[in-house]
Design an enzyme around this catalytic site. Sequence first.
Site, PDB file in Angstrom:
ATOM      1  CG  HIS A 119      -9.480 -51.065  15.214  1.00  0.00           C
ATOM      2  ND1 HIS A 119      -9.705 -49.590  14.684  1.00  0.00           N
ATOM      3  CD2 HIS A 119     -10.506 -51.118  16.538  1.00  0.00           C
ATOM      4  CE1 HIS A 119     -11.178 -49.447  15.620  1.00  0.00           C
ATOM      5  NE2 HIS A 119     -10.723 -49.958  17.013  1.00  0.00           N
ATOM      6  CB  SER A 146     -19.447 -63.870  34.107  1.00  0.00           C
ATOM      7  OG  SER A 146     -20.225 -63.369  34.610  1.00  0.00           O
ATOM      8  CB  ALA A 164     -17.583 -67.534  32.501  1.00  0.00           C
ATOM      9  CB  THR A 169     -13.653 -65.811  16.581  1.00  0.00           C
ATOM     10  OG1 THR A 169     -13.747 -67.317  17.144  1.00  0.00           O
ATOM     11  CG2 THR A 169     -12.682 -65.549  17.688  1.00  0.00           C
ATOM     12  NE  ARG A 184     -11.938 -74.641  17.440  1.00  0.00           N
ATOM     13  CZ  ARG A 184     -11.716 -72.832  17.070  1.00  0.00           C
ATOM     14  NH1 ARG A 184     -13.101 -72.051  16.611  1.00  0.00           N
ATOM     15  NH2 ARG A 184     -10.801 -72.651  16.895  1.00  0.00           N
ATOM     16  NE  ARG A 187     -23.167 -80.666  28.685  1.00  0.00           N
ATOM     17  CZ  ARG A 187     -24.699 -80.130  27.935  1.00  0.00           C
ATOM     18  NH1 ARG A 187     -25.725 -80.428  27.281  1.00  0.00           N
ATOM     19  NH2 ARG A 187     -25.170 -79.530  29.419  1.00  0.00           N
TER      20      ARG A 187
END
Length: 201
Positions: A119, A146, A164, A169, A184, A187
């Site tokens: 949104h 999870s 998990a 993003t 991020r 490895r």
Amino acid sequence: MDERERERAVLDRIGRGLVYTESEAAFQAGRRRADLIFEYNHTPPGQTERQRELRAAILGSCGADAVLLPPFHAAFGSNVHLGDGFFGNVNLTFVDDVEIRVGNGVMIAPSVTLTTTGHPVHPDRRVDFARFSEPITIEDRVWIGSNVVVLPGVRVGYGSVIGAGSVVTRDVPPMTVAAGVPCRVLREITEADLRTRVAPD
């Protein structure tokens, strides 16, 4: 502009990742599978054939030997495409205002959300549930841990592992381990990983 032209214009905006409102997109309501999803989530575990029939009716496509444990949730259901050998654990949520494509051999742990929709930041632009949508792609043989959230427009590359609790993003390259908030790359996945948690000779 007639009704069909208006609908095409809205679909064009959706396809370009631009903002659209609930009222503008109301013509898509017939593609929602809420009643069938409810039935699926309340089908006894032993009725595997009925579950298979419902998956075929709910999803845009569903590969061979796919497992989708109830309960699961979807905005539409019809925009979700699952590959062969898919395993989805309980409480998987698809916010599939546009397509979510999941490849072959993908494993998804409990309480994961794949959301194609966000949104606007400014409150004046969120009137009438205004939103934007971008497709998600999960490539073959990915494992998602999870409580992961995958955000609009993300592609997770072949063979990767998402730790998990991560919030994904941006795109994740193939054959990597990625985790965190925001997610991020930690490895690469290497031949050494073939030897972990193996009993000694």
